[in-house]
Every structure is written in structure tokens, then in C-alpha cells.
Design a protein around this motif. Structure first.
Motif, PDB file in Angstrom:
ATOM      1  N   LYS A  26       0.868  -1.183   0.000  1.00 35.32           N
ATOM      2  CA  LYS A  26       0.000   0.000   0.000  1.00 35.32           C
ATOM      3  C   LYS A  26       0.901   1.228   0.000  1.00 35.32           C
ATOM      4  CE  LYS A  26      -3.669   0.435   2.677  1.00 35.32           C
ATOM      5  NZ  LYS A  26      -4.523   0.664   3.892  1.00 35.32           N
ATOM      6  N   ILE A  27       0.737   2.084  -0.997  1.00 41.04           N
ATOM      7  CA  ILE A  27       1.553   3.290  -1.065  1.00 41.04           C
ATOM      8  C   ILE A  27       0.673   4.530  -0.988  1.00 41.04           C
ATOM      9  CG2 ILE A  27       3.342   2.164  -2.444  1.00 41.04           C
ATOM     10  CD1 ILE A  27       2.245   3.718  -4.890  1.00 41.04           C
ATOM     11  N   PHE A  28       1.262   5.587  -0.472  1.00 38.73           N
ATOM     12  CA  PHE A  28       0.642   6.908  -0.492  1.00 38.73           C
ATOM     13  C   PHE A  28       1.513   7.746  -1.417  1.00 38.73           C
ATOM     14  CE2 PHE A  28      -0.756   4.868   3.313  1.00 38.73           C
ATOM     15  CZ  PHE A  28      -2.084   5.258   3.451  1.00 38.73           C
ATOM     16  N   TYR A  29       0.905   8.233  -2.496  1.00 38.89           N
ATOM     17  CA  TYR A  29       1.659   8.793  -3.616  1.00 38.89           C
ATOM     18  C   TYR A  29       1.247  10.238  -3.870  1.00 38.89           C
ATOM     19  CZ  TYR A  29       3.792   8.851  -8.296  1.00 38.89           C
ATOM     20  OH  TYR A  29       4.559   9.140  -9.395  1.00 38.89           O
ATOM     21  N   GLU A  30       2.250  11.103  -4.029  1.00 38.10           N
ATOM     22  CA  GLU A  30       1.984  12.512  -4.322  1.00 38.10           C
ATOM     23  C   GLU A  30       1.731  12.684  -5.819  1.00 38.10           C
ATOM     24  OE1 GLU A  30       4.315  16.790  -4.330  1.00 38.10           O
ATOM     25  OE2 GLU A  30       4.969  15.236  -2.906  1.00 38.10           O
ATOM     26  N   THR A  31       0.528  13.105  -6.176  1.00 40.31           N
ATOM     27  CA  THR A  31       0.160  13.260  -7.579  1.00 40.31           C
ATOM     28  C   THR A  31       0.696  14.579  -8.136  1.00 40.31           C
ATOM     29  OG1 THR A  31      -1.938  14.293  -6.978  1.00 40.31           O
ATOM     30  CG2 THR A  31      -1.919  11.895  -7.232  1.00 40.31           C
ATOM     31  N   LEU A  32       0.519  14.786  -9.443  1.00 40.13           N
ATOM     32  CA  LEU A  32       1.033  15.987 -10.101  1.00 40.13           C
ATOM     33  C   LEU A  32       0.429  17.266  -9.532  1.00 40.13           C
ATOM     34  CD1 LEU A  32       1.106  14.787 -13.831  1.00 40.13           C
ATOM     35  CD2 LEU A  32       3.057  15.153 -12.299  1.00 40.13           C
ATOM     36  N   ASP A  33      -0.815  17.199  -9.055  1.00 38.58           N
ATOM     37  CA  ASP A  33      -1.456  18.397  -8.502  1.00 38.58           C
ATOM     38  C   ASP A  33      -1.196  18.558  -7.008  1.00 38.58           C
ATOM     39  OD1 ASP A  33      -2.955  16.337  -7.532  1.00 38.58           O
ATOM     40  OD2 ASP A  33      -4.835  16.930  -8.490  1.00 38.58           O
ATOM     41  N   GLY A  34      -0.253  17.764  -6.470  1.00 40.40           N
ATOM     42  CA  GLY A  34       0.140  17.920  -5.077  1.00 40.40           C
ATOM     43  C   GLY A  34      -0.724  17.181  -4.078  1.00 40.40           C
ATOM     44  N   LYS A  35      -1.716  16.443  -4.548  1.00 41.32           N
ATOM     45  CA  LYS A  35      -2.584  15.694  -3.649  1.00 41.32           C
ATOM     46  C   LYS A  35      -1.991  14.313  -3.368  1.00 41.32           C
ATOM     47  CE  LYS A  35      -6.782  18.036  -5.238  1.00 41.32           C
ATOM     48  NZ  LYS A  35      -8.126  17.873  -5.860  1.00 41.32           N
ATOM     49  N   GLU A  36      -2.495  13.680  -2.308  1.00 39.90           N
ATOM     50  CA  GLU A  36      -2.000  12.358  -1.938  1.00 39.90           C
ATOM     51  C   GLU A  36      -3.003  11.297  -2.366  1.00 39.90           C
ATOM     52  OE1 GLU A  36       0.518  11.045   1.796  1.00 39.90           O
ATOM     53  OE2 GLU A  36      -1.614  10.940   2.293  1.00 39.90           O
ATOM     54  N   SER A  37      -2.507  10.304  -3.106  1.00 40.15           N
ATOM     55  CA  SER A  37      -3.357   9.219  -3.594  1.00 40.15           C
ATOM     56  C   SER A  37      -2.931   7.914  -2.933  1.00 40.15           C
ATOM     57  CB  SER A  37      -3.225   9.102  -5.118  1.00 40.15           C
ATOM     58  OG  SER A  37      -3.947   7.986  -5.601  1.00 40.15           O
ATOM     59  N   GLU A  38      -3.904   7.134  -2.511  1.00 38.22           N
ATOM     60  CA  GLU A  38      -3.623   5.848  -1.864  1.00 38.22           C
ATOM     61  C   GLU A  38      -3.846   4.721  -2.867  1.00 38.22           C
ATOM     62  OE1 GLU A  38      -5.633   3.063   1.619  1.00 38.22           O
ATOM     63  OE2 GLU A  38      -5.730   5.252   1.815  1.00 38.22           O
ATOM     64  N   ARG A  39      -2.856   3.851  -3.016  1.00 39.51           N
ATOM     65  CA  ARG A  39      -2.956   2.745  -3.968  1.00 39.51           C
ATOM     66  C   ARG A  39      -2.456   1.451  -3.329  1.00 39.51           C
ATOM     67  NH1 ARG A  39      -2.518   5.066  -9.269  1.00 39.51           N
ATOM     68  NH2 ARG A  39      -3.200   7.236  -9.111  1.00 39.51           N
ATOM     69  N   ILE A  40      -2.997   0.337  -3.784  1.00 37.69           N
ATOM     70  CA  ILE A  40      -2.416  -0.974  -3.485  1.00 37.69           C
ATOM     71  C   ILE A  40      -1.836  -1.483  -4.792  1.00 37.69           C
ATOM     72  CG2 ILE A  40      -2.861  -3.365  -2.834  1.00 37.69           C
ATOM     73  CD1 ILE A  40      -4.903  -2.407  -0.862  1.00 37.69           C
ATOM     74  N   ILE A  41      -0.556  -1.795  -4.766  1.00 41.53           N
ATOM     75  CA  ILE A  41       0.154  -2.132  -6.004  1.00 41.53           C
ATOM     76  C   ILE A  41       0.863  -3.475  -5.895  1.00 41.53           C
ATOM     77  CG2 ILE A  41       0.500   0.292  -6.639  1.00 41.53           C
ATOM     78  CD1 ILE A  41       3.407  -0.036  -5.603  1.00 41.53           C
ATOM     79  N   GLU A  42       1.173  -4.025  -7.071  1.00 40.94           N
ATOM     80  CA  GLU A  42       1.963  -5.245  -7.191  1.00 40.94           C
ATOM     81  C   GLU A  42       3.240  -4.884  -7.951  1.00 40.94           C
ATOM     82  OE1 GLU A  42      -0.537  -8.009  -9.230  1.00 40.94           O
ATOM     83  OE2 GLU A  42      -2.172  -7.853  -7.762  1.00 40.94           O
ATOM     84  N   PRO A  43       4.371  -4.703  -7.267  1.00 37.50           N
ATOM     85  CA  PRO A  43       5.609  -4.280  -7.934  1.00 37.50           C
ATOM     86  C   PRO A  43       6.004  -5.225  -9.069  1.00 37.50           C
ATOM     87  CG  PRO A  43       5.836  -4.117  -5.561  1.00 37.50           C
ATOM     88  CD  PRO A  43       4.553  -4.859  -5.814  1.00 37.50           C
ATOM     89  N   PHE A  44       6.441  -4.624 -10.183  1.00 38.16           N
ATOM     90  CA  PHE A  44       6.807  -5.424 -11.360  1.00 38.16           C
ATOM     91  C   PHE A  44       8.261  -5.227 -11.779  1.00 38.16           C
ATOM     92  CE2 PHE A  44       7.179  -5.611 -16.061  1.00 38.16           C
ATOM     93  CZ  PHE A  44       7.022  -6.981 -16.217  1.00 38.16           C
ATOM     94  N   SER A  45       8.732  -3.966 -11.854  1.00 35.04           N
ATOM     95  CA  SER A  45      10.107  -3.723 -12.290  1.00 35.04           C
ATOM     96  C   SER A  45      10.544  -2.321 -11.881  1.00 35.04           C
ATOM     97  CB  SER A  45      10.241  -3.885 -13.809  1.00 35.04           C
ATOM     98  OG  SER A  45       9.485  -2.892 -14.478  1.00 35.04           O
ATOM     99  N   PHE A  46      11.855  -2.065 -12.043  1.00 37.12           N
ATOM    100  CA  PHE A  46      12.425  -0.772 -11.677  1.00 37.12           C
ATOM    101  C   PHE A  46      13.210  -0.199 -12.849  1.00 37.12           C
ATOM    102  CE2 PHE A  46      11.911  -3.207  -7.822  1.00 37.12           C
ATOM    103  CZ  PHE A  46      11.310  -2.303  -6.962  1.00 37.12           C
ATOM    104  N   LEU A  87      12.173   4.843 -10.975  1.00 38.49           N
ATOM    105  CA  LEU A  87      10.771   4.639 -11.321  1.00 38.49           C
ATOM    106  C   LEU A  87      10.370   3.207 -10.988  1.00 38.49           C
ATOM    107  CD1 LEU A  87      10.698   6.349 -14.851  1.00 38.49           C
ATOM    108  CD2 LEU A  87      10.300   7.404 -12.615  1.00 38.49           C
ATOM    109  N   LEU A  88       9.163   3.055 -10.495  1.00 38.59           N
ATOM    110  CA  LEU A  88       8.613   1.741 -10.184  1.00 38.59           C
ATOM    111  C   LEU A  88       7.462   1.446 -11.133  1.00 38.59           C
ATOM    112  CD1 LEU A  88       7.957  -0.794  -8.392  1.00 38.59           C
ATOM    113  CD2 LEU A  88       6.522   0.743  -7.018  1.00 38.59           C
ATOM    114  N   ALA A  89       7.560   0.349 -11.855  1.00 39.81           N
ATOM    115  CA  ALA A  89       6.440  -0.133 -12.655  1.00 39.81           C
ATOM    116  C   ALA A  89       5.694  -1.154 -11.813  1.00 39.81           C
ATOM    117  CB  ALA A  89       6.939  -0.770 -13.948  1.00 39.81           C
ATOM    118  N   ALA A  90       4.390  -0.980 -11.693  1.00 37.46           N
ATOM    119  CA  ALA A  90       3.610  -1.868 -10.835  1.00 37.46           C
ATOM    120  C   ALA A  90       2.187  -1.987 -11.364  1.00 37.46           C
ATOM    121  CB  ALA A  90       3.591  -1.338  -9.398  1.00 37.46           C
ATOM    122  N   PHE A  91       1.570  -3.110 -11.048  1.00 40.00           N
ATOM    123  CA  PHE A  91       0.154  -3.273 -11.371  1.00 40.00           C
ATOM    124  C   PHE A  91      -0.646  -2.584 -10.275  1.00 40.00           C
ATOM    125  CE2 PHE A  91      -3.957  -5.367 -11.303  1.00 40.00           C
ATOM    126  CZ  PHE A  91      -4.289  -5.369 -12.654  1.00 40.00           C
TER     127      PHE A  91
END
Length: 256
Positions: free
Chosen positions: A183-203, A212-216
Motif C-alpha cells: 500500500k503506497i501513499f503517492y503525491e500526484t502531479l497536482d500535489g494531492k495524496e493518492s492511496e494505492r495498493i500495487i503489485e511491484p513489477f520492475s524498476f 521509477l517503479l512499474a507496478a500493477f
């Protein structure tokens, strides 16, 4: 040589030690074979499974010769096991003595150290510094001295524009190799925080010094690319994911 001389003598096959016993020095062919045997042993140590074909391609010799080399190592007491139709592997828990580095190998590691230390992910720098210290500990004295000389003479330039730092690269790499959701908390381009659950794939490390992290992304039900320095927090989720069937080549062609 890759391992200590004492250990190398222990794995010399009988056919190498019994011939020309009146002459202390071995022939060039025997020395080459001994070097190859230790290299094969190192490869077995570093890979979960390795095939005879892979080894023959690596050392540019026939598969039949690889069979003989594997048999020689087995006769010397090395616990090499075979997984039918898949390849060779070392018995779990078996370890070879510490590796010995050549001067060229030692210098290449020092150069890599300086490159890693200029990166902006603290977790990567901390773990690599710990690893490189262990490597330096097994260097011969004269290699240590030359490594120190090179370390003082290396300068790796930095990209000072938009310098950002991260501290979670290693955690994400651990999640990837263990197929664990995050579960990541990610800063979007507009400065807001987005919560996602991801499956890491590559770097991917881009020319701007960003990891950069590529993830599902389960929220978008598709792959997404995240700048790691924009991840403000992360938590491991008690949920595993199945390995993704898409290859790296297919991913790059479709998403990058």
C-alpha cells in the motif's frame, strides 16, 4: 582465482593430481580446468538452477565436458543435485569459502560504489555500503591499497536540477522478489495524496536520476509507473500476488 588455494586443492579431481606427480607444477590445461571448476562452483552458488547448456555456453566448451566437470566436483565431495529436466543446483545450506577478487574486479566494485553513493535513495546507499564493506574485508592488502587510491580519484557528477530523495527502494525491491502487495501513499502531479495498493513489477533508473517503479495498480486495474521519490509512505500488505505473465520487453513496448 575465485576461492582460497587450500580449498581449490581440495576440489582438484584425482585425474589432475595423480598425473605428473614428479613435477610439482601442473600443466596449463590442468590449471585452466581447475579455474573452470572453481568458476562453475561459483555459478552454482549464485544461481538457483543452472543447466549444462548454460555452462557450456558460458565457458565455450562442449556439454560433454561440462558433464565431466560436474562429475569431478561431485567426486570431490561437492553436494551437487540435479532437478530432472531443469538443471543443477547446490544442496541447500552448502557454502563455499569467501571469494577472492582480482585487481580489475576490485577496481570495478569501487567504481560502482561511487555511482551508487551519488544516487538519491537512502535505503539503496545504506544497504550497498554495508555490502561493499564486507567485500572490502576480503580483498588482499595490495588490492585494498589500490582500491583506496581509486576511491580518492573518482568523481561522479550529479544532476543538480530537481534533486529529490527517496528511502524506500529496497523495501519495494523486497516486495517484488517476495511477490507481496504494497500500500503506497503517492503525491500526484497536482500535489494531492493518492492511496494505492500495487503489485511491484520492475524498476527503471532514468537519466534525471529518478528511480521509477512499474507496478500493477489495483485501483486502476492496469500497470502504472510511479516515481519512487513521490511515494510518501508505504506499508506491506498481507496479500501475495501471482507473477505477472507480461515480459519486460512487452511491458516496455506497451507502457514506456
Amino acid at each position: 582465482m575465485f576461492v582460497s588455494h587450500i580449498y581449490m586443492l581440495a576440489v582438484i579431481p584425482r585425474d589432475l593430481t595423480e598425473q605428473n606427480t614428479s613435477n610439482i607444477s601442473m600443466s596449463d590445461n590442468n590449471i585452466k580446468r581447475l579455474s573452470r571448476l572453481t568458476a562453475i562452483l561459483t555459478h552454482l552458488q549464485t544461481k538457483r538452477l543452472i543447466t549444462a547448456t548454460e555452462l557450456s555456453d558460458k565457458f565455450d566448451i562442449s556439454v560433454r565436458t561440462i558433464y565431466r566437470d560436474i562429475r569431478a566436483l561431485e567426486e570431490a565431495g561437492i553436494p551437487i543435485l540435479t532437478e530432472e529436466g531443469k538443471g543443477y543446483f547446490l544442496m541447500d545450506g552448502y557454502k563455499i569459502p569467501p571469494v577472492m577478487f582480482t585487481e580489475r574486479e576490485a577496481l570495478s566494485l569501487i567504481t560502482l560504489e561511487q555511482i551508487v553513493l551519488r544516487m538519491y535513495d537512502d535505503s539503496l546507499k545504506n544497504e550497498f555500503s554495508s555490502a561493499i564493506s564486507k567485500i572490502k574485508a576480503v580483498l588482499k592488502l595490495y588490492n585494498k591499497e589500490k582500491a583506496e587510491i581509486l576511491s580518492e580519484k573518482l568523481f561522479i557528477g550529479k544532476n543538480f536540477e530537481n534533486i529529490t530523495k527517496s528511502s524506500c527502494l529496497i523495501d519495494l525491491q523486497m516486495a517484488l522478489v517476495n511477490q507481496q502487495c504494497v500500500k503506497i501513499f503517492y503525491e500526484t502531479l497536482d500535489g494531492k495524496e493518492s492511496e494505492r495498493i500495487i503489485e511491484p513489477f520492475s524498476f527503471y533508473h532514468n537519466p534525471e536520476d529518478n528511480w521509477l517503479l512499474a507496478a500493477f495498480c489495483r485501483l486502476r486495474n492496469d500497470f502504472r509507473v510511479f516515481r519512487i521519490d513521490k511515494i510518501t509512505r508505504l506499508f506491506l500488505v498481507n496479500d501475495k500476488f501471482e507473477p505477472h505473465q507480461i515480459t519486460m520487453k512487452q511491458f516496455v513496448e506497451k507502457y514506456l
